[in-house]
Design a protein around this motif. Structure first.
Motif, PDB file in Angstrom:
ATOM      1  N   UNK A  86       0.935  -1.069  -0.049  1.00  0.00           N
ATOM      2  CA  UNK A  86       0.011  -0.001  -0.058  1.00  0.00           C
ATOM      3  C   UNK A  86       0.886   1.439   0.009  1.00  0.00           C
ATOM      4  N   UNK A  87       0.480   2.264  -0.932  1.00  0.00           N
ATOM      5  CA  UNK A  87       1.089   3.557  -0.629  1.00  0.00           C
ATOM      6  C   UNK A  87       0.035   4.646  -0.652  1.00  0.00           C
ATOM      7  N   UNK A  88       0.078   5.390   0.299  1.00  0.00           N
ATOM      8  CA  UNK A  88      -0.872   6.494   0.595  1.00  0.00           C
ATOM      9  C   UNK A  88      -0.131   7.882   0.718  1.00  0.00           C
ATOM     10  N   UNK A  89      -0.763   8.952   0.102  1.00  0.00           N
ATOM     11  CA  UNK A  89      -0.325  10.269   0.315  1.00  0.00           C
ATOM     12  C   UNK A  89      -1.330  11.170   0.869  1.00  0.00           C
ATOM     13  N   UNK A  90      -0.443  11.943   1.982  1.00  0.00           N
ATOM     14  CA  UNK A  90      -1.438  12.795   2.971  1.00  0.00           C
ATOM     15  C   UNK A  90      -0.948  13.917   2.906  1.00  0.00           C
ATOM     16  N   UNK A  91      -2.119  15.055   2.990  1.00  0.00           N
ATOM     17  CA  UNK A  91      -1.845  16.452   3.582  1.00  0.00           C
ATOM     18  C   UNK A  91      -2.057  16.560   4.857  1.00  0.00           C
ATOM     19  N   UNK A  92      -1.170  17.293   5.523  1.00  0.00           N
ATOM     20  CA  UNK A  92      -1.197  17.172   7.244  1.00  0.00           C
ATOM     21  C   UNK A  92      -1.270  18.701   7.533  1.00  0.00           C
ATOM     22  N   UNK A  93      -1.704  19.001   8.716  1.00  0.00           N
ATOM     23  CA  UNK A  93      -1.897  19.938   9.255  1.00  0.00           C
ATOM     24  C   UNK A  93      -0.489  20.107  10.370  1.00  0.00           C
ATOM     25  N   UNK A  94      -0.086  21.176  10.290  1.00  0.00           N
ATOM     26  CA  UNK A  94       0.950  21.451  11.314  1.00  0.00           C
ATOM     27  C   UNK A  94       2.488  21.565  10.230  1.00  0.00           C
ATOM     28  N   UNK A  95       3.506  21.740  10.985  1.00  0.00           N
ATOM     29  CA  UNK A  95       4.870  21.827  10.011  1.00  0.00           C
ATOM     30  C   UNK A  95       5.272  20.329  10.105  1.00  0.00           C
ATOM     31  N   UNK A  96       6.478  20.386   9.503  1.00  0.00           N
ATOM     32  CA  UNK A  96       7.305  19.060   9.276  1.00  0.00           C
ATOM     33  C   UNK A  96       7.649  18.560  10.589  1.00  0.00           C
ATOM     34  N   UNK A  97       8.087  19.527  11.438  1.00  0.00           N
ATOM     35  CA  UNK A  97       8.430  19.137  12.885  1.00  0.00           C
ATOM     36  C   UNK A  97       7.204  18.707  13.664  1.00  0.00           C
ATOM     37  N   UNK A  98       6.268  19.118  13.560  1.00  0.00           N
ATOM     38  CA  UNK A  98       5.004  18.524  14.317  1.00  0.00           C
ATOM     39  C   UNK A  98       4.764  17.412  13.817  1.00  0.00           C
ATOM     40  N   UNK A  99       4.621  16.991  12.420  1.00  0.00           N
ATOM     41  CA  UNK A  99       4.173  15.508  12.050  1.00  0.00           C
ATOM     42  C   UNK A  99       5.455  14.690  12.312  1.00  0.00           C
ATOM     43  N   UNK A 100       6.741  15.078  12.295  1.00  0.00           N
ATOM     44  CA  UNK A 100       7.707  14.253  12.641  1.00  0.00           C
ATOM     45  C   UNK A 100       7.728  13.710  13.959  1.00  0.00           C
ATOM     46  N   UNK A 101       7.530  14.781  14.903  1.00  0.00           N
ATOM     47  CA  UNK A 101       7.330  14.567  16.531  1.00  0.00           C
ATOM     48  C   UNK A 101       6.148  13.541  16.680  1.00  0.00           C
ATOM     49  N   UNK A 102       5.063  13.832  15.806  1.00  0.00           N
ATOM     50  CA  UNK A 102       3.804  12.615  15.943  1.00  0.00           C
ATOM     51  C   UNK A 102       4.156  11.432  15.584  1.00  0.00           C
ATOM     52  N   UNK A 103       5.003  11.279  14.679  1.00  0.00           N
ATOM     53  CA  UNK A 103       5.222   9.571  13.893  1.00  0.00           C
ATOM     54  C   UNK A 103       6.409   9.351  15.147  1.00  0.00           C
ATOM     55  N   UNK A 104       7.309  10.030  15.494  1.00  0.00           N
ATOM     56  CA  UNK A 104       8.347   9.427  16.347  1.00  0.00           C
ATOM     57  C   UNK A 104       7.763   9.045  17.724  1.00  0.00           C
TER      58      UNK A 104
END
Length: 156
Positions: A86-104
């Motif tokens: 599976x491959x999925x492309x998303x648009x996210x709220x927040x900055x790259x830093x916010x999204x990186x912190x979420x996944x971390x």
């Protein structure tokens, strides 16, 4: 009807017939190879001897339900193959830093081990992940807003 108009109508009819004939030949060739194509709204599904691939808007049907996604993440499109990839492309709220912190934080909490991490977390980040029967990557970046791509392969 004038001769020019009659000729134009005949040429248009011939062109439509030629297109229909070409489509029929292509469909017959695909069927002989065991391949079928289904168009359903925004989803295209190709079935063949090696499995099925679907491409369209939204999440692929086989996207793992337990994979953590940031609140407000909007699936822009995706593809899935035979229940394996599976491959999925998303648009996210927040900055790259916010999204990186979420996944971390959330990937390990959901049972996905981060096996490798590259990037600086503020302009781009890639996590290699493994867990819950999947391996793959989460790639986070910024173009017009913050976006991320999740690519997963089912482990056998």
């Amino acid at each position: 009807m004038g001769r020019a108009a009659l000729l134009a109508v005949m040429l248009l009819a011939a062109a439509c017939s030629a297109q229909d004939v070409a489509e029929n030949i292509a469909n017959q060739a695909l069927e002989e190879e065991g391949i079928s194509i289904d168009l359903d709204g925004d989803q295209i599904t190709v079935d063949g001897p090696d499995g099925q691939v679907s491409v369209g808007q939204g999440l692929p049907a086989d996207f793992p339900a337990d994979f953590p996604l940031p609140q407000g993440a909007d699936a822009q499109g995706g593809a899935g193959g035979a229940g394996r990839d599976v491959v999925a492309i998303f648009q996210a709220d927040g900055s790259v830093e916010d999204v990186s912190a979420f996944f971390s934080a959330e990937l390990p909490a959901a049972g996905y081990e981060i096996t490798q991490s590259t990037g600086d977390g503020s302009t781009g980040q890639v996590y290699s992940v493994s867990g819950n029967g999947w391996t793959g990557e989460v790639a986070i970046g910024q173009s017009v807003g913050t976006s991320f791509t999740v690519s997963l392969d089912r482990q056998e």
